[in-house]
Design an enzyme around this catalytic site. Structure first.
Site, PDB file in Angstrom:
ATOM      1  N   LYS A 104     -15.279  27.466 -66.064  1.00  0.00           N
ATOM      2  CA  LYS A 104     -15.204  27.271 -67.532  1.00  0.00           C
ATOM      3  C   LYS A 104     -16.156  28.456 -68.157  1.00  0.00           C
ATOM      4  O   LYS A 104     -15.614  29.074 -69.110  1.00  0.00           O
ATOM      5  CB  LYS A 104     -15.814  25.849 -67.970  1.00  0.00           C
ATOM      6  CG  LYS A 104     -16.007  25.521 -69.475  1.00  0.00           C
ATOM      7  CD  LYS A 104     -14.625  25.888 -70.202  1.00  0.00           C
ATOM      8  CE  LYS A 104     -15.032  25.764 -71.599  1.00  0.00           C
ATOM      9  NZ  LYS A 104     -13.826  26.267 -72.588  1.00  0.00           N
TER      10      LYS A 104
ATOM     11  N   THR B 126     -19.229  21.599 -72.153  1.00  0.00           N
ATOM     12  CA  THR B 126     -19.304  23.029 -71.357  1.00  0.00           C
ATOM     13  C   THR B 126     -20.639  23.068 -71.089  1.00  0.00           C
ATOM     14  O   THR B 126     -21.611  23.254 -72.227  1.00  0.00           O
ATOM     15  CB  THR B 126     -18.784  24.116 -72.331  1.00  0.00           C
ATOM     16  OG1 THR B 126     -17.379  23.813 -72.763  1.00  0.00           O
ATOM     17  CG2 THR B 126     -18.868  25.600 -71.591  1.00  0.00           C
TER      18      THR B 126
ATOM     19  N   LYS C 189     -24.411  29.664 -76.795  1.00  0.00           N
ATOM     20  CA  LYS C 189     -24.773  28.820 -75.716  1.00  0.00           C
ATOM     21  C   LYS C 189     -23.972  29.204 -74.512  1.00  0.00           C
ATOM     22  O   LYS C 189     -24.494  29.206 -73.433  1.00  0.00           O
ATOM     23  CB  LYS C 189     -24.528  27.227 -76.047  1.00  0.00           C
ATOM     24  CG  LYS C 189     -24.480  26.372 -75.035  1.00  0.00           C
ATOM     25  CD  LYS C 189     -23.735  25.147 -75.111  1.00  0.00           C
ATOM     26  CE  LYS C 189     -22.246  25.318 -75.480  1.00  0.00           C
ATOM     27  NZ  LYS C 189     -21.209  24.283 -74.774  1.00  0.00           N
TER      28      LYS C 189
HETATM   29  P1  NAP Z   1     -18.695  19.250 -82.041  1.00  0.00           P
HETATM   30  O1  NAP Z   1     -17.621  18.863 -82.730  1.00  0.00           O
HETATM   31  O2  NAP Z   1     -19.973  19.862 -82.542  1.00  0.00           O
HETATM   32  O3  NAP Z   1     -19.166  17.753 -81.043  1.00  0.00           O
HETATM   33  C1  NAP Z   1     -20.497  17.538 -80.552  1.00  0.00           C
HETATM   34  C2  NAP Z   1     -20.904  16.125 -80.081  1.00  0.00           C
HETATM   35  O4  NAP Z   1     -21.900  15.964 -79.493  1.00  0.00           O
HETATM   36  C3  NAP Z   1     -20.651  15.109 -81.354  1.00  0.00           C
HETATM   37  O5  NAP Z   1     -20.138  14.063 -80.867  1.00  0.00           O
HETATM   38  C4  NAP Z   1     -22.212  15.073 -81.738  1.00  0.00           C
HETATM   39  O6  NAP Z   1     -22.539  13.862 -82.143  1.00  0.00           O
HETATM   40  C5  NAP Z   1     -22.715  14.892 -80.204  1.00  0.00           C
HETATM   41  N1  NAP Z   1     -24.284  15.430 -79.932  1.00  0.00           N
HETATM   42  C6  NAP Z   1     -24.768  16.547 -80.213  1.00  0.00           C
HETATM   43  N2  NAP Z   1     -25.864  16.460 -79.985  1.00  0.00           N
HETATM   44  C7  NAP Z   1     -26.345  15.259 -79.506  1.00  0.00           C
HETATM   45  C8  NAP Z   1     -27.520  14.850 -79.096  1.00  0.00           C
HETATM   46  N3  NAP Z   1     -28.660  15.174 -78.942  1.00  0.00           N
HETATM   47  N4  NAP Z   1     -27.178  13.357 -78.588  1.00  0.00           N
HETATM   48  C9  NAP Z   1     -26.196  12.753 -78.672  1.00  0.00           C
HETATM   49  N5  NAP Z   1     -25.155  13.302 -79.053  1.00  0.00           N
HETATM   50  C10 NAP Z   1     -25.093  14.484 -79.640  1.00  0.00           C
HETATM   51  O7  NAP Z   1     -18.468  19.872 -80.765  1.00  0.00           O
HETATM   52  P2  NAP Z   1     -16.961  20.226 -80.153  1.00  0.00           P
HETATM   53  O8  NAP Z   1     -16.499  21.491 -80.414  1.00  0.00           O
HETATM   54  O9  NAP Z   1     -16.409  19.015 -80.031  1.00  0.00           O
HETATM   55  O10 NAP Z   1     -17.343  20.720 -78.602  1.00  0.00           O
HETATM   56  C11 NAP Z   1     -18.068  19.795 -77.573  1.00  0.00           C
HETATM   57  C12 NAP Z   1     -18.132  20.479 -76.222  1.00  0.00           C
HETATM   58  O11 NAP Z   1     -16.977  20.914 -75.835  1.00  0.00           O
HETATM   59  C13 NAP Z   1     -19.052  21.412 -76.201  1.00  0.00           C
HETATM   60  O12 NAP Z   1     -19.493  21.641 -75.046  1.00  0.00           O
HETATM   61  C14 NAP Z   1     -17.915  22.801 -76.344  1.00  0.00           C
HETATM   62  O13 NAP Z   1     -18.767  24.111 -76.046  1.00  0.00           O
HETATM   63  C15 NAP Z   1     -17.055  22.433 -75.384  1.00  0.00           C
HETATM   64  N6  NAP Z   1     -15.527  22.820 -75.936  1.00  0.00           N
HETATM   65  C16 NAP Z   1     -15.312  23.191 -77.247  1.00  0.00           C
HETATM   66  C17 NAP Z   1     -13.985  23.743 -77.712  1.00  0.00           C
HETATM   67  C18 NAP Z   1     -13.693  23.906 -79.002  1.00  0.00           C
HETATM   68  O14 NAP Z   1     -12.847  24.842 -79.185  1.00  0.00           O
HETATM   69  N7  NAP Z   1     -14.081  23.321 -79.850  1.00  0.00           N
HETATM   70  C19 NAP Z   1     -13.232  24.100 -76.575  1.00  0.00           C
HETATM   71  C20 NAP Z   1     -13.514  23.771 -75.413  1.00  0.00           C
HETATM   72  C21 NAP Z   1     -14.981  23.245 -74.997  1.00  0.00           C
HETATM   73  P3  NAP Z   1     -22.656  13.791 -83.831  1.00  0.00           P
HETATM   74  O15 NAP Z   1     -21.356  13.668 -84.254  1.00  0.00           O
HETATM   75  O16 NAP Z   1     -23.493  12.688 -84.055  1.00  0.00           O
HETATM   76  O17 NAP Z   1     -23.335  14.907 -84.262  1.00  0.00           O
END
Ligand code: NAP
Length: 291
Positions: free
Chosen positions: A171, A95, A239
Site C-alpha cells: 500500500k 494505511t 503521513k
Molecule cells: P477520514 O475521513 O479523516 O476518517 C478518519 C477516521 O479515523 C474517522 O472515523 C475518525 O473519527 C477516526 N479517527 C481519527 N483519529 C482518531 C483517534 N485518535 N481515535 C479514534 N478515531 C480516530 O479519513 P479517510 O480518508 O476515511 O482515511 C482513513 C484511512 O484510509 C487512512 O489511513 C487513509 O490513509 C486511508 N485511505 C484513504 C483513502 C482516501 O482516498 N481518502 C484511500 C485509501 C486509503 P472522527 O469521525 O471522530 O474524526
C-alpha cells in the site's frame, strides 16, 4: 458474517455501508458518534465503544486515520485487543506503518486472535461504488475466511504474502507511485503554464500516452485546481510518504524520490494546505516556478 466496523470517515462509512448491503451484520463505532447513528438508520447497530463493536463479532474491521488512532482504538480503554473473542479476526484496512502491523499481529496472536492487514486503493467515490482494490496479507486460512468481506467492498483482492505487514508495504509503495504522479504533473504543468500552454491540452496527450483513469482523474483535478473538498487529505498523504520512507529504511532500500516528495508535502503543510486534497501539493511546484 457478524462484523464490527470501527472508523466511519470518508472511506470507512462507505465500506461499512457496502458490508451491510452485502447482507453482513454490522456493529459500527466511530469516535464522533453521529456517524455511527447515521449508519444505524441503514441497519447497523451503533456501538458505544470499540469493545462494544467487538461483542459477538467474528471479525472487526478498522479504517482509522493513522497509526496513533489505531493504537488508541486497539490498545486503549475499552479497546479491540481486550474485547475481541479468541478465534475472531482483526482486519486493519487503515494505511498504517509496517512496524505497527507487526506489533498488531504479535499482540493479537498472544491473545489467540487472528490479524490481517487489508489496506485499500481507491478514493471515497471508489469506496462508495464497491470499486476498491484490496491488498491483503496474513495466514491464508484467515484470508479465505474473510474473502467475502473483501468482495463486498472491492472489485479486486490481491494477496501480498503470509506476513500481514507485507500488505502495508504494498500500500505504501502504491501511494508513493501516486504521489510521484502528482509530483510530475505539478512540475510539468508549472513549466507549461510558464510556456503559455494550457495544461488541459497537455492532459489530452497524457491521457493518450498513459491511458490510465488515475492519470486522467488526477490530471484533471490538478489542471482545474479542484482541491476542496479533499478526497484524500494532504496531511494523510504526508503521513504515507513518511511511512513509505520508514519501510524503505527497514528494508535498506533507498527511495530518494520519496524523500523529495515528503519535503514537498511538508512545504504544502506549511502553506496551510493540510485539509486540501493531497494533489494540491502541485501548488508547491507552481510557487517554485513563481506562479
Ligand atoms: P477520514 O475521513 O479523516 O476518517 C478518519 C477516521 O479515523 C474517522 O472515523 C475518525 O473519527 C477516526 N479517527 C481519527 N483519529 C482518531 C483517534 N485518535 N481515535 C479514534 N478515531 C480516530 O479519513 P479517510 O480518508 O476515511 O482515511 C482513513 C484511512 O484510509 C487512512 O489511513 C487513509 O490513509 C486511508 N485511505 C484513504 C483513502 C482516501 O482516498 N481518502 C484511500 C485509501 C486509503 P472522527 O469521525 O471522530 O474524526
Amino acid at each position: 458474517m457478524r462484523i464490527g466496523f470501527i472508523g466511519l470517515g470518508k472511506m470507512g462509512s462507505a465500506m461499512a455501508r457496502n458490508l451491510l448491503r452485502a447482507g453482513h451484520q454490522v456493529a459500527a463505532y466511530n469516535r464522533s458518534r453521529e456517524k455511527a447513528e447515521a449508519l444505524a438508520s441503514e441497519g447497523a447497530r451503533a456501538a458505544d465503544s470499540p469493545a462494544d463493536a467487538c461483542r459477538d463479532s467474528q471479525a472487526v474491521m478498522t479504517m482509522l486515520a493513522d497509526d496513533r488512532a489505531v493504537e488508541q482504538i486497539v490498545f486503549g480503554e475499552n479497546g479491540v485487543a481486550s474485547a475481541l473473542a479468541g478465534g475472531a479476526v482483526h482486519i486493519s484496512s487503515s494505511t498504517i506503518g509496517t512496524a505497527l502491523a507487526r506489533r498488531l499481529a504479535a499482540e493479537h496472536a498472544l491473545r489467540g486472535q487472528g490479524y490481517l492487514s487489508a489496506p485499500v486503493f481507491g478514493r471515497p467515490e471508489a469506496a462508495q461504488s464497491r470499486k476498491l482494490i484490496v491488498v491483503v496479507a496474513g495466514p491464508s486460512e484467515l484470508v479465505e475466511l474473510c474473502r467475502p468481506l473483501f468482495d463486498a467492498i472491492g472489485r479486486q483482492t490481491s494477496v501480498a504474502g503470509a506476513e500481514p505487514w507485507q500488505a502495508n508495504a504494498v500500500k505504501l509503495c502504491g501511494n508513493f507511485m501516486l504521489a510521484s504522479m502528482i509530483e510530475s504533473f505539478g512540475e510539468a504543468y508549472a513549466t507549461l503554464r510558464k510556456a503559455d500552454v494550457d495544461p488541459h491540452v497537455f492532459l489530452e496527450i497524457v491521457n493518450s500516452l498513459f491511458a490510465s483513469p488515475v492519470y486522467g482523474n488526477y490530471g484533471r483535478i490538478i489542471a482545474d485546481e479542484q482541491f476542496s473538498p479533499a478526497g484524500f487529505a494532504l496531511k494523510l498523504g504526508l503521513k504515507d510518504m513518511r511511512l513509505a520512507l520508514e519501510t524503505a529504511e527497514e528494508c535498506a532500500a533507498p527511495m530518494p524520490l520519496a524523500s523529495l516528495i515528503r519535503d514537498h508535502f511538508l512545504s504544502a503543510m506549511a502553506q496551510g494546505q493540510a485539509e486540501l486534497d493531497w494533489s494540491s501539493m502541485a501548488r508547491v511546484l507552481a510557487r517554485n516556478a513563481g506562479l
